[in-house]
Design a protein around this motif. Structure first.
Motif, mmCIF file in Angstrom:
data_model
loop_
_atom_site.group_PDB
_atom_site.id
_atom_site.type_symbol
_atom_site.label_atom_id
_atom_site.label_comp_id
_atom_site.label_asym_id
_atom_site.label_seq_id
_atom_site.Cartn_x
_atom_site.Cartn_y
_atom_site.Cartn_z
ATOM 1 N N GLN A 179 -7.312 -26.149 65.393
ATOM 2 C CA GLN A 179 -5.946 -26.256 65.906
ATOM 3 C C GLN A 179 -5.809 -27.530 66.748
ATOM 4 O OE1 GLN A 179 -3.665 -24.596 64.795
ATOM 5 N NE2 GLN A 179 -1.972 -24.352 66.224
ATOM 6 N N ALA A 180 -6.861 -27.836 67.502
ATOM 7 C CA ALA A 180 -6.828 -29.060 68.306
ATOM 8 C C ALA A 180 -6.817 -30.276 67.387
ATOM 9 C CB ALA A 180 -8.041 -29.111 69.227
ATOM 10 N N HIS A 191 8.721 -26.492 67.302
ATOM 11 C CA HIS A 191 8.969 -26.211 65.887
ATOM 12 C C HIS A 191 10.467 -26.125 65.608
ATOM 13 C CE1 HIS A 191 8.844 -24.430 61.961
ATOM 14 N NE2 HIS A 191 9.486 -23.373 62.393
ATOM 15 N N LEU A 204 1.225 -22.415 74.916
ATOM 16 C CA LEU A 204 1.149 -23.179 73.663
ATOM 17 C C LEU A 204 2.042 -22.567 72.590
ATOM 18 C CD1 LEU A 204 -2.660 -23.959 73.616
ATOM 19 C CD2 LEU A 204 -0.844 -25.668 73.570
ATOM 20 N N HIS A 226 -0.670 -26.944 61.269
ATOM 21 C CA HIS A 226 -0.709 -26.658 62.707
ATOM 22 C C HIS A 226 0.187 -25.450 63.022
ATOM 23 C CE1 HIS A 226 -1.674 -27.755 66.836
ATOM 24 N NE2 HIS A 226 -0.394 -27.631 67.168
ATOM 25 N N GLY A 279 5.178 -24.313 71.437
ATOM 26 C CA GLY A 279 5.029 -24.628 70.011
ATOM 27 C C GLY A 279 6.233 -24.149 69.213
ATOM 28 N N ARG A 305 7.104 -30.180 75.466
ATOM 29 C CA ARG A 305 6.009 -31.033 75.016
ATOM 30 C C ARG A 305 5.007 -31.219 76.134
ATOM 31 N NH1 ARG A 305 7.149 -36.192 73.239
ATOM 32 N NH2 ARG A 305 5.600 -36.100 71.583
ATOM 33 N N ILE A 335 -1.051 -34.807 64.752
ATOM 34 C CA ILE A 335 0.403 -35.024 64.738
ATOM 35 C C ILE A 335 0.885 -35.552 66.085
ATOM 36 C CG2 ILE A 335 0.951 -33.400 62.893
ATOM 37 C CD1 ILE A 335 1.721 -31.335 64.981
ATOM 38 N N TYR A 336 -0.060 -36.022 66.906
ATOM 39 C CA TYR A 336 0.262 -36.527 68.240
ATOM 40 C C TYR A 336 0.173 -38.050 68.185
ATOM 41 C CZ TYR A 336 0.068 -36.577 73.396
ATOM 42 O OH TYR A 336 0.320 -36.776 74.726
ATOM 43 N N HIS A 343 2.938 -28.171 76.360
ATOM 44 C CA HIS A 343 2.001 -28.116 75.248
ATOM 45 C C HIS A 343 0.805 -29.028 75.515
ATOM 46 C CE1 HIS A 343 1.837 -26.326 71.222
ATOM 47 N NE2 HIS A 343 1.144 -27.383 70.837
ATOM 48 N N PHE A 344 1.087 -30.226 76.001
ATOM 49 C CA PHE A 344 0.019 -31.215 76.174
ATOM 50 C C PHE A 344 -0.903 -30.846 77.327
ATOM 51 C CE2 PHE A 344 3.251 -34.377 74.236
ATOM 52 C CZ PHE A 344 3.021 -33.822 72.989
ATOM 53 N N MET A 385 -2.963 -27.743 76.119
ATOM 54 C CA MET A 385 -3.950 -28.012 75.073
ATOM 55 C C MET A 385 -5.229 -28.611 75.664
ATOM 56 S SD MET A 385 -2.148 -31.190 73.132
ATOM 57 C CE MET A 385 -2.496 -32.909 73.543
ATOM 58 N N MET A 418 -0.885 -21.593 64.498
ATOM 59 C CA MET A 418 -0.319 -20.769 65.560
ATOM 60 C C MET A 418 -0.223 -19.312 65.120
ATOM 61 S SD MET A 418 3.371 -20.884 67.415
ATOM 62 C CE MET A 418 4.280 -20.486 65.942
ATOM 63 N N ARG A 473 13.914 -28.590 59.110
ATOM 64 C CA ARG A 473 12.911 -29.210 59.963
ATOM 65 C C ARG A 473 11.612 -29.477 59.186
ATOM 66 N NH1 ARG A 473 9.716 -30.892 62.510
ATOM 67 N NH2 ARG A 473 8.709 -29.347 63.777
ATOM 68 N N ARG A 485 1.585 -30.905 59.960
ATOM 69 C CA ARG A 485 2.440 -30.132 60.877
ATOM 70 C C ARG A 485 2.517 -28.680 60.433
ATOM 71 N NH1 ARG A 485 5.877 -33.574 64.440
ATOM 72 N NH2 ARG A 485 6.479 -31.806 65.710
ATOM 73 N N GLY A 518 -3.515 -30.588 65.780
ATOM 74 C CA GLY A 518 -2.561 -30.944 66.832
ATOM 75 C C GLY A 518 -2.648 -32.418 67.183
HETATM 76 C C1 HEM Z 1 -5.622 -26.903 71.167
HETATM 77 C C2 HEM Z 1 -5.092 -28.053 71.010
HETATM 78 C C3 HEM Z 1 -3.692 -28.315 70.551
HETATM 79 C C4 HEM Z 1 -3.191 -29.563 70.405
HETATM 80 C C5 HEM Z 1 -3.950 -30.850 70.636
HETATM 81 C C6 HEM Z 1 -1.826 -29.441 70.003
HETATM 82 C C7 HEM Z 1 -0.968 -30.504 69.803
HETATM 83 C C8 HEM Z 1 0.310 -30.422 69.321
HETATM 84 C C9 HEM Z 1 1.197 -31.524 69.122
HETATM 85 C C10 HEM Z 1 0.874 -32.958 69.436
HETATM 86 C C11 HEM Z 1 2.351 -31.056 68.621
HETATM 87 C C12 HEM Z 1 3.562 -31.897 68.232
HETATM 88 C C13 HEM Z 1 4.401 -32.114 69.402
HETATM 89 C C14 HEM Z 1 5.472 -33.111 69.105
HETATM 90 O O1 HEM Z 1 5.398 -33.832 68.114
HETATM 91 O O2 HEM Z 1 6.401 -33.192 69.901
HETATM 92 C C15 HEM Z 1 2.207 -29.663 68.475
HETATM 93 C C16 HEM Z 1 3.164 -28.839 67.942
HETATM 94 C C17 HEM Z 1 2.994 -27.477 67.805
HETATM 95 N N1 HEM Z 1 1.930 -26.724 68.295
HETATM 96 FE FE1 HEM Z 1 0.230 -27.422 69.077
HETATM 97 N N2 HEM Z 1 -1.516 -28.133 69.868
HETATM 98 C C18 HEM Z 1 -2.632 -27.404 70.189
HETATM 99 C C19 HEM Z 1 -2.741 -26.044 70.194
HETATM 100 C C20 HEM Z 1 -1.766 -25.186 69.751
HETATM 101 C C21 HEM Z 1 -1.874 -23.764 69.738
HETATM 102 C C22 HEM Z 1 -3.088 -22.969 70.217
HETATM 103 C C23 HEM Z 1 -0.716 -23.297 69.223
HETATM 104 C C24 HEM Z 1 -0.278 -21.890 68.979
HETATM 105 C C25 HEM Z 1 -0.655 -20.859 69.648
HETATM 106 C C26 HEM Z 1 0.110 -24.414 68.883
HETATM 107 C C27 HEM Z 1 1.365 -24.333 68.297
HETATM 108 C C28 HEM Z 1 2.159 -25.408 67.961
HETATM 109 C C29 HEM Z 1 3.387 -25.323 67.208
HETATM 110 C C30 HEM Z 1 4.009 -24.062 66.618
HETATM 111 C C31 HEM Z 1 3.900 -26.622 67.114
HETATM 112 C C32 HEM Z 1 5.189 -27.041 66.394
HETATM 113 C C33 HEM Z 1 4.838 -27.468 65.004
HETATM 114 C C34 HEM Z 1 6.048 -27.861 64.211
HETATM 115 O O3 HEM Z 1 6.670 -26.996 63.623
HETATM 116 O O4 HEM Z 1 6.387 -29.044 64.192
HETATM 117 N N3 HEM Z 1 -0.551 -25.565 69.227
HETATM 118 N N4 HEM Z 1 0.950 -29.281 68.921
#
Ligand code: HEM
Ligand code: SF4
Ligand code: SF4
Lengths: 215, 404
Positions: A140-141, A37, A29, A174, A33, A50, A147-148, A53-54, A57, A178, B337, A171, A144
């Motif tokens: 975090q979920a 980002h 993740l 989220h 992530g 992606r 933004i999904y 990540h999906f 998660m 992290m 971004r 965003r 997340g």
């Molecule tokens: C647990 C459930 C989680 C869900 C449902 C989730 C979902 C998502 C989604 C949907 C995105 C956007 C992807 C996209 O638009 O292409 C995202 C981005 C991201 N996720 Fe998660 N995530 C989860 C957990 C985590 C965890 C645990 C971390 C870190 C350890 C994390 C770090 C990140 C980061 C850094 C981004 C990029 C954000 C940005 O700068 O746009 N996520 N996540």
């Protein structure tokens, strides 16, 4: 605190496995992530990032729910150096031994006292940190999913987006989420291994460390 | 823009040299904006042509740059949008009406007196200095809006400024600009407001709303509000508190990113990292140079701009998120971004990534320092000597002992 034995009773196999799953998912993740980002290399990776990540998660959420339910059925050691067991949830939540010890623990880590403090299976601070990961993972979920694309228009996510002032802010939250996990992991790995590596041996290799003198 | 003799629409179109085929094509794009199938084009055409006269309309300008007017009035060749909007019987339109002076201002009064009109409002509502930041013909802009909106069947807030204050609302907002809905809430005016953000407004969206009013609702505003699919976006105005905004779902219900023709490049990890590069020439995804498409909800990629010619990303620019709420504060810097976090005068604007890196670095340094401390204190290895009893219990025992 440092020299006690490490028995399998402290971390039964099932929790060694959930710990591995959590670790792998967290690495996936955080890595994906970071890439989402800011894609720091090209080579056709965004779709993979992606996807990673999906998958991770969902796995981490299912594992978390499983871990909570299992706490009510699996027995674990009541103290780290002991083979005496009780239902895990009792050892996971604060124990009688943790009472009145939070402030003393802080003092200990800030070098304001010399002796180690009596604690339950884990110290007071440690328990707070471990328990906090549960709501933190759910938050975090939530951020997340908000933004999904498949979920962002659903009522509870849409209203959250409005509340924080738009999808950009969601965003950013989220993204900071992290960093909270990264900080947790840094402190967690540091404190677990500061005295010696016996804790890593038991949680990763499931190898016991016997008390001094016994082999 | 006032009407001399209400010609039927097709006469107008013929006079301006628009062919039937062009007109039908246009109606197809309006169908797309409304989320209808393009096969609806003939019905849309019939509805437009069959309408004897649209509703009387007042086009009011608040604190605006007149960009939205420019956006619809750029007639160097006949354009259907302009003609259809012309077809709204616009009784007042500051920038382009023929009337001037007192005579023009009287048009507003007369229209209000007759009733049954709609208001199109362009620009922010300037409330600063008790409304004196905007005066038109010696009258406060806020008063003009309130009077016109109170009796109107509906208000269409065109462009982001009218929606929530737009860029004028951007920090620190010395004019205390706000949006139409926030102002009407404050005034207790309940006239429905249709919000059409982007900076400037896309004329197709106004036309789409006009078509919806004609075709689906038969000029009945209540039915129009009821039968159109809306999304409600809410935000908190710094001065007027929570505001709910009605926006047509067909236009503002999906993210730009989900309809973007460059999405394939996004998934493949093919990004423009620098303007003027080979990647830019190849039309790669603009995510890394700040595209706000993933956070912006408009159908720009479907309807496009400038008579369906092109749109920002197609023209090579990252979306700067002008269709979002509080869009300047939420999306700047435009080529980054993520938005900056505004950390007050002392720290200025900071990127979230920098905050993360600093916090992570400080934490790592603190842990190293702490580890050295643990070593110096002789705790590493076997750990510290353990206490025999909790300090709390020791204290309590001592106290008990003293009591005896
Ligand atoms: C647990 C459930 C989680 C869900 C449902 C989730 C979902 C998502 C989604 C949907 C995105 C956007 C992807 C996209 O638009 O292409 C995202 C981005 C991201 N996720 Fe998660 N995530 C989860 C957990 C985590 C965890 C645990 C971390 C870190 C350890 C994390 C770090 C990140 C980061 C850094 C981004 C990029 C954000 C940005 O700068 O746009 N996520 N996540
Ligand atoms: S150019 Fe923008 S909207 Fe298009 S795919 Fe890339 S990030 Fe998404
Ligand atoms: S693509 Fe983005 S910046 Fe361009 S008009 Fe649409 S919302 Fe505004």
């Amino acid at each position: 605190m440092g020299s006690h034995a490490h028995y399998r009773e402290a971390h039964p196999l099932v929790f060694v496995i959930t710990h591995y799953i959590n670790l792998i998912c967290m690495i996936m993740l955080a890595f994906s992530g970071f890439y989402i980002h800011f894609p720091f290399f090209s080579a056709g990776f965004m779709g993979v990032a992606r996807g990673m990540h999906f998958v991770a998660m969902y796995v981490i959420l299912i594992t978390l729910v499983f871990r909570i339910i299992a706490a009510f059925f699996v027995k674990t050691a009541t103290q780290l150096g002991s083979r005496e067991v009780d239902t895990d949830i009792k050892n996971w939540l604060p124990q009688a031994e943790n009472k009145h010890q939070l402030f003393e623990t802080v003092k200990y880590y800030l070098f304001f006292r010399k002796e180690g403090v009596i604690s339950g299976k884990y110290g007071s601070l440690q328990k707070i940190a471990y328990l906090a990961t549960i709501p933190l993972t759910f938050i975090q979920a939530y951020t997340g999913f908000a933004i999904y694309a498949p979920f962002m228009n659903a009522g509870i996510f849409a209203s959250g987006i409005d509340m924080v002032g738009g999808p950009m802010n969601m965003r950013i939250i989220h993204y900071f989420g992290m960093w909270v996990f990264i900080l947790f992991t840094m402190v967690h790995a540091y404190l677990a291994n500061i005295y010696n590596f016996a804790p890593s041996k038991i949680i990763f290799l499931w190898k016991e460390t016997l008390p001094e003198g016994k082999h | 823009m006032a009407h001399e003799g209400h010609n039927a629409l097709h006469d107008l179109l013929t006079v301006r040299g628009v062919t039937r085929r062009d007109f039908l094509k246009y109606c197809g794009s309006i169908a797309a904006a409304l989320g209808m199938s393009e096969t609806m084009a003939p019905q849309i055409a019939a509805a437009l042509e069959g309408a004897p006269k649209l509703m009387p309309t007042l086009w009011l300008n608040g604190g605006s740059c007149t960009g939205c007017t420019e956006s619809i009035a750029q007639v160097d060749s006949p354009d259907v949008a302009t003609i259809v909007l012309d077809y709204l019987s616009t009784n007042y339109f500051e920038t382009i009406m023929a009337a001037a002076g007192e005579q023009a201002e009287k048009q507003i009064e007369e229209t209000i007196a007759e009733g049954g009109y709609i208001v199109i409002y362009e620009g922010s509502v300037m409330t600063g200095q008790d409304g004196n930041t905007l005066l038109v013909a010696g009258k406060k802009g806020t008063e003009i809006l309130s009077e016109a909106a109170r009796g109107a069947a509906a208000v269409i807030a065109v462009g982001s400024c009218a929606v929530d204050g737009g860029w004028v609302y951007g920090y620190p907002n010395p004019a205390e600009a706000t949006g139409v809905q926030a102002w009407l809430n404050h005034e207790g005016i309940t006239t429905p407001v249709v919000n059409l953000p982007t900076c400037p407004v896309n004329p197709e969206w106004i036309v789409a709303m006009v078509v919806q009013l004609l075709l689906v609702a038969d000029r009945d505003v209540a039915a129009f509000v009821e039968k159109t699919e809306w999304v409600t976006r809410s935000y908190t105005d710094r001065k007027y508190g929570a505001v709910d905004l009605l926006m047509p779902k067909g236009i503002f219900g999906q993210s730009i990113h989900d309809n973007c023709p460059r999405r394939g490049h996004f998934e493949n990890g093919e990004f423009v990292t620098e303007f003027g590069s080979k990647e830019e020439a190849m039309g790669y995804c603009l995510y890394k140079v700040g595209c706000k498409g993933p956070q912006t909800f408009t159908n720009c990629p479907v309807v496009r701009w400038n008579r369906r010619t092109s749109w920002c990303v197609e023209a090579g620019s990252p979306c700067i998120g002008c269709g979002g709420l509080n869009w300047v504060d939420n999306n700047s810097p435009f080529f980054h971004r993520l938005a900056d976090m505004q950390m007050g005068d002392a720290l200025g604007n900071v990127q979230p990534g920098s905050v993360g890196a600093v916090v992570g670095g400080v934490a790592a340094a603190a842990l190293v320092a702490h580890g050295l401390g643990m070593k110096a204190a002789g705790r590493v290895g076997d750990g510290p000597p353990m206490e025999e009893m909790k300090k709390y219990d020791r204290k309590r025992l001592a106290k008990k002992g003293g009591d005896k």
